[in-house]
Motif scaffolding. Structure first.
Motif, PDB file in Angstrom:
ATOM      1  N   UNK C 396     -21.231   9.885  26.074  1.00 44.83           N
ATOM      2  CA  UNK C 396     -20.495   9.005  25.162  1.00 44.83           C
ATOM      3  C   UNK C 396     -21.464   8.100  24.408  1.00 44.83           C
ATOM      4  N   UNK C 397     -22.443   7.565  25.136  1.00 43.04           N
ATOM      5  CA  UNK C 397     -23.385   6.633  24.515  1.00 43.04           C
ATOM      6  C   UNK C 397     -24.302   7.362  23.535  1.00 43.04           C
ATOM      7  N   UNK C 398     -24.732   8.556  23.900  1.00 40.46           N
ATOM      8  CA  UNK C 398     -25.708   9.245  23.058  1.00 40.46           C
ATOM      9  C   UNK C 398     -25.088   9.786  21.778  1.00 40.46           C
ATOM     10  N   UNK C 399     -23.769  10.009  21.799  1.00 41.20           N
ATOM     11  CA  UNK C 399     -23.123  10.567  20.611  1.00 41.20           C
ATOM     12  C   UNK C 399     -23.246   9.629  19.420  1.00 41.20           C
ATOM     13  N   UNK C 400     -23.379   8.339  19.697  1.00 44.03           N
ATOM     14  CA  UNK C 400     -23.474   7.382  18.603  1.00 44.03           C
ATOM     15  C   UNK C 400     -24.924   7.086  18.204  1.00 44.03           C
ATOM     16  N   UNK C 401     -25.837   7.752  18.867  1.00 43.62           N
ATOM     17  CA  UNK C 401     -27.253   7.562  18.582  1.00 43.62           C
ATOM     18  C   UNK C 401     -27.540   7.997  17.136  1.00 43.62           C
ATOM     19  N   UNK C 402     -28.218   7.113  16.382  1.00 44.43           N
ATOM     20  CA  UNK C 402     -28.437   7.377  14.958  1.00 44.43           C
ATOM     21  C   UNK C 402     -29.176   8.688  14.721  1.00 44.43           C
ATOM     22  N   UNK C 403     -30.008   9.070  15.687  1.00 43.75           N
ATOM     23  CA  UNK C 403     -30.814  10.257  15.466  1.00 43.75           C
ATOM     24  C   UNK C 403     -29.974  11.535  15.379  1.00 43.75           C
ATOM     25  N   UNK C 404     -28.859  11.537  16.069  1.00 49.11           N
ATOM     26  CA  UNK C 404     -28.069  12.766  16.125  1.00 49.11           C
ATOM     27  C   UNK C 404     -26.631  12.596  15.629  1.00 49.11           C
ATOM     28  N   UNK C 405     -26.276  11.378  15.179  1.00 50.26           N
ATOM     29  CA  UNK C 405     -24.891  11.155  14.780  1.00 50.26           C
ATOM     30  C   UNK C 405     -24.473  12.105  13.666  1.00 50.26           C
ATOM     31  N   UNK C 406     -23.364  12.794  13.875  1.00 51.49           N
ATOM     32  CA  UNK C 406     -22.808  13.691  12.872  1.00 51.49           C
ATOM     33  C   UNK C 406     -21.340  13.862  13.196  1.00 51.49           C
TER      34      UNK C 406
END
Lengths: 372, 265, 444
Positions: C396-406
């Protein structure tokens, strides 16, 4: 015993000291203080100026609303799926089994995230809509449905419902007596359905249709900020509610389906055969022989699932649907009254469990099969 | 095989069969049935005249239960013709219900409805199928409960009765529908020895009144004294059929002899 | 062949014939299972359409349109399918959280040890179950604890005033020795008063105290491992730690509670019943809230628990209540004769329980225990709410990471999480069904 007493004393002392240090007064006095925060779904009037106690009450009502609706929907779906699992049609039974095996092995919270963050977030934006059918639309702001605005004389229509139910009971009793006397069974279902729909409808027409439907108004033109659904028109069901209800229903229905399946399978095959060989039709066999026995097996675990659903509705806090736990959490953060808030939560859920188990105990005693 | 060894249980003797009528109760012509690939019933031909009493015996798995369950369509046959009381059994559900109304069945495990009292067990079908007034249905039920000698149990539940009593209630329950044919599927196999006689007594009583009966049973004493015909089945087919005296004293087929020697000694 | 004649004897037996064509094979199967009546046929077609309608987009999304490789969000920004490249990039985080990269071998080692202990335990035919259980319950947790945290705890003791003795491991040791001596003394006194052999009562207690002492020594030793704060743990590691610790710690507690509820002593039975019903009556979230906000209030000043430990305490107490009910079901299933037989042999209460009743009861409840573990495993996701990052939390936290957000990152993450959770839970439920069938066969 001595050790236990010392431990309890130590805990109380520590708590008192910690509370004092944080400048928190123990007790339920804080419930009277002004809450100061808004709640996005309220069934009874509430403003930011209302008290903490009122806020918790709103949360409680929201819990009851989502749990109550969830229980009804999950029961319907669960019974359909449970019976479908026993279908002689291979495809139907396999599909039902796949549904059960997939959804009950995925954490509820994950399903909730899926519905709320993926499905409901991918709906059209506030300035657009997606029409399900006439008058029912969805967008990211939630489910927009018509609102029923009661007019004068509506109480007569509402009063017609209990009258109709009473009449149905009378008809049912009369039909039983009639069947006992003459052997002919009057069309009870037909008469009762007619009564249930007819009486309120008659009242509705007689009082001059005191109910008008307020459709949600959607502006497609005009200044950009004015586009979208107009505030005050129709009724908006917030997406948090929709998401939580969907997740709770679909998840709990898998467990109910298993309960129903076990209940029906728990009735010996010989019972059906005996009933059929006496000439009872399949509907009669189900109604008079299989269901009365299956329900005895089904109801205790079914109530357990109802309790689970109610407890699981506290997952609301993860998507900020304002249920008892969610609102309580906010109050807790603002006031620091941890012990009091937790005690209110526990009181509510424990009260519900005890009430249910008391009713269950009574029910079990009443319907238990007489054995030697 | 000597006679005395057969009379295991002392039963009243029954007058000679009343096969004077030419009325056919059940007719099975070239009936075949498969469970998947397994051929359970092979070319069964059997005609039961009204008033006839037929006993079917045979080793377990020989298809005898399947055969009688085909008569009221608890099992579906795939080939051949079954006519009961002038109605042919096909996929027509209405016909099947009509046949079941006229054919009573008694099961090995009684299958009484545990949530209903004895009286309610007996009146359920007359009230809901025959549309009989409750009072009348209860009178009839009490009449038959009297006949199976347990009127005093009418308001108890099946769970409170002994096995023998339950089976007698099951018989009474079937009789309440006033059936023209009674099917018995190993009615005494699940009973303790001391209870077998009370059930057989009731069955003999029925035979005395001229009821058409088809019984799957291993009670050879009953067969000898009540049946007009004894049928021996094995491997899904009728191996031998004869009147009881000849059947027991002079079995023809090797398999019949083997079976009788196993069951009587 | 006529049957109207009275006598009939079959000369030659009829051979088995093949069933009519339309009742077997593919056609027969279809007819019987899918198209037995017109209504059934219609239903079949509707369901078929429904399956095509739901499964096709799923397969398109997860397989056909999916993006399998790529360095960052640019490959997924316009994708209409799952972004597996993101899962690949974040997989280590999903498993270890923020556990230092150089130390992750320790986590791997724990996983391997767990598998070594667990797999033979789950296969009924493998011998040495008792030794295996001792390894899993007694040895593995200590080793795992030292490996994961780094061990080397400094115990200084706090009960003896500093004026008497300076804070040091020695003070703690003295304290523990005094504490043990007091307990053993009290037990001995009790045994004396009750007229029982003293050694029989004190030996088990001494063994338990000794075992605890060994653990304390072990965790205070310096193995040269870098300490890793639990705040850095995350992902599958936290999920497994919470689920397994909850389970292992709840097990003995559950047994005690189950025995307590069935006890003849009203105080014990009432206390156990209340404990069980309270925990079972409330949602896990309130328990976790309680553990995270109320527990610190109960503790003396200066003592703090870290967040993970608080969650573990909450989960353990919660799980113990459910476990107690499962085990109680097993105890109830043991026939009275077993109790009577054991008592007739002159066994005492604990001996009877340990040697006769519990071994049988625990065998019966294996499926129930696995089922309750499945619930716990799914429920561990709730620790997100008190700010821990378990497997789902990490995704859940990583999904909002700018590097991979899509647009597809979130959904991809959830599908991945669902597949992993499903695989775990489904496998366990199959195992429970397997043990249940095995028990049934054993009973017959």
């Amino acid at each position: 015993m001595l050790v236990l007493g010392w431990l309890v004393w130590d805990i109380i002392e520590n708590t008192a000291r910690n509370l004092q240090k944080a400048n928190i007064a123990a007790g339920y006095g804080f419930l009277e203080r002004t809450a100061g925060f808004g709640i996005i779904q309220r069934l009874v009037p509430y403003t930011e100026a209302s008290s903490y106690g009122r806020a918790l009450f709103i949360g409680l009502l929201n819990t009851l609303l989502v749990a109550g609706l969830g229980i009804i929907l999950a029961t319907i779906l669960g019974f359909i799926v449970g019976i479908a699992r026993l279908s002689s049609n291979w495809l139907i039974s396999r599909t039902a089994a796949a549904y059960v095996e997939i959804l009950r092995n995925i954490p509820l919270l994950l399903q909730l995230f899926f519905w709320y963050f993926v499905v409901l977030r991918s709906l059209p934006g506030m300035r657009e809509k997606w029409t399900l059918f006439d008058g029912v639309h969805m967008n990211i702001g939630g489910l927009h449905v018509p609102r029923l605005v009661p007019g004068e004389g509506i109480w007569l229509v509402i009063a017609a419902v209990p009258v109709a139910i009473a009449a149905m009971l009378v008809v049912t009793r009369w039909a039983h007596a009639h069947q006992a006397r003459t052997g002919i069974r009057p069309p009870v279902g037909l008469i009762n359905t007619a009564l249930f729909i007819g009486l309120p409808l008659a009242a509705f027409l007689a009082t001059g249709r005191p109910l008008h439907i307020d459709l949600p108004v959607f502006n497609e033109t005009g200044p950009l900020l004015r586009r979208g659904f107009q505030a005050g028109s129709g009724m908006t069901i917030i997406p948090e509610f929709v998401g939580l209800l969907l997740a709770l229903t679909l998840y709990t229905a898998t467990f109910i389906a298993e309960v129903v399946r076990a209940g029906i399978q728990g009735v010996n095959r010989g019972q059906t055969e005996a009933a059929r060989s006496l000439g009872l039709r399949s509907g009669q066999t189900l109604r008079l022989v299989v269901l009365p026995q299956a329900m005895r097996i089904i109801i205790p675990p079914l109530t357990n699932q109802y309790l689970n659903l109610t407890k699981n509705s506290s997952l609301a806090v993860a998507i900020a649907y304002p249920d008892l736990v969610s609102v309580g959490g906010t109050v807790l953060n603002q006031t620091g009254q941890a012990v009091e808030i937790v005690s209110i939560w526990m009181l509510f859920y424990l009260g519900l469990s005890f009430l249910t188990s008391a009713v269950m105990g009574y029910f079990n005693k009443r319907v238990a099969l007489v054995e030697r | 095989m000597s006679d005395p060894s057969i009379a295991i249980i002392d039963l009243p003797s029954v007058p000679p069969p009343l096969v004077s009528s030419t009325d056919v109760a059940v007719e099975m012509v070239d009936v075949n049935k498969w469970y998947g690939e397994f051929h359970v019933l092979r070319d069964i031909n059997l005609t039961v005249m009204r008033g006839e009493r037929i006993v079917i015996c045979g080793p377990s798995g020989s298809g005898k239960s399947t055969l009688i369950r085909c008569i009221n369509r608890l099992e579906e046959h795939q080939k051949g013709k079954i006519v009961v009381d002038g109605k042919e059994l096909t996929n027509d559900l209405r016909k099947i219900d009509e046949v079941r109304r006229e054919v009573g069945m008694v099961f090995q495990h009684f299958n009484l409805f545990p949530h209903l009292t004895i009286l309610e067990n007996c009146t359920l079908a007359p009230i809901n199928v025959r549309r009989m007034p409750k009072r009348e249905a209860e009178e009839i039920a009490m009449h038959y409960l009297n006949r199976v000698k347990i009127p005093e149990q009418a308001n108890k539940y099946p769970g409170q009765l002994s096995g023998g009593q339950q089976q007698r209630v099951a018989i009474a329950r079937s009789l309440c529908m006033n059936p023209r044919v009674m099917l018995f599927d190993e009615p005494t196999s699940a009973l303790d020895p001391e209870m077998i006689k009370e059930v057989l007594d009731v069955m003999v009583g029925l035979a005395l009144e001229g009821m058409t009966m088809v019984c799957v049973t291993h009670e050879m004493g009953f067969a000898r004294q009540v049946a007009n015909r004894v049928i021996f089945m094995d491997g899904g087919q009728i191996i031998e059929q004869n009147d009881p005296v000849s059947f027991f004293t002079n079995p023809q087929h090797e398999r019949t002899k083997l079976f009788l020697s196993q069951i009587l000694h | 062949m006529s049957v109207t004649t009275d006598t009939f004897v079959r000369d030659d037996l009829l051979p088995a014939k093949a069933p009519p064509r339309n009742t077997v094979g593919v056609v027969g199967w279809l007819r019987q299972n899918l198209f037995s009546t017109p209504l059934n046929g219609v239903m079949t077609i509707i369901i078929l359409a429904f399956i095509v309608w739901t499964v096709t987009p799923f397969i398109r999304f997860t397989l056909i349109d999916a993006v399998w490789t790529g360095p960052d969000r640019s490959v997924c920004a316009t994708a209409t399918g799952a972004c597996w490249a993101y899962v690949k990039a974040y997989l280590p985080q999903f498993i270890y959280g923020r556990y230092p990269i150089g130390e992750r071998w320790r986590v791997d080692l724990v996983f391997v040890l767990l598998l070594i202990g667990l797999i033979p335990m789950l296969i009924p035919r493998v011998p040495y179950k008792a030794l295996n259980a001792i390894f899993l319950i007694g040895v593995f947790p200590v080793v795992a604890y030292i490996l994961l945290t780094g061990g080397h705890h400094q115990f200084v003791g706090s009960l003896i005033p500093s004026s008497l003795m300076a804070p040091s491991p020695l003070r703690f040791a003295v304290q523990y020795a005094v504490f043990s001596a007091v307990i053993l003394g009290l037990l001995a006194l009790y045994a004396r008063l009750a007229g029982r052999p003293i050694s029989r009562t004190t030996t088990p207690a001494a063994m338990i105290l000794g075992y605890i002492a060994v653990i304390l020594v072990l965790v205070s030793l310096d193995f040269g491992l870098v300490p890793v704060e639990t705040a850095n743990w995350g992902g599958l590691l936290v999920t497994l730690v919470v689920a397994i610790t909850g389970m292992v710690a709840a097990f003995p507690l559950g047994i005690l509670l189950a025995l307590g509820r069935r006890s003849n002593m009203p105080v014990v039975s009432l206390a156990s019943t209340i404990f069980i019903e309270v925990w079972r009556g409330v949602p896990l979230i309130t328990v976790l809230f309680m553990a995270s906000v109320m527990l610190p209030l109960f503790l003396p000043e200066g003592v703090t628990f870290d967040k993970l430990l608080r969650a573990l305490i909450g989960v353990t107490l919660f799980q113990a209540a459910y476990m107690a009910e499962t085990i109680r079901g097993g105890l109830q299933a043991i026939p009275r004769g077993q109790y009577e037989g054991a008592m007739a042999l002159g066994l005492g209460y604990w001996q009877m329980m340990r040697k006769i009743i519990l071994p049988q009861a625990l065998r019966i409840v294996i499926p129930g225990i696995v089922g309750s573990f499945i619930s716990l495993f799914k429920d561990t996701t709730l620790v997100i709410i008190i700010g821990l990052y378990d497997f789902l939390g990490q995704i859940q936290a990583s999904a909002n990471d700018a590097k991979w957000a899509s647009p597809v990152t979130g959904l991809t993450g959830y599908i991945f999480a669902a597949m992993v959770f499903w695989a775990f839970c489904f496998a366990m439920s199959r195992y429970a069904a397997f043990t249940e069938r095995r028990l049934d066969r054993g009973r017959r």
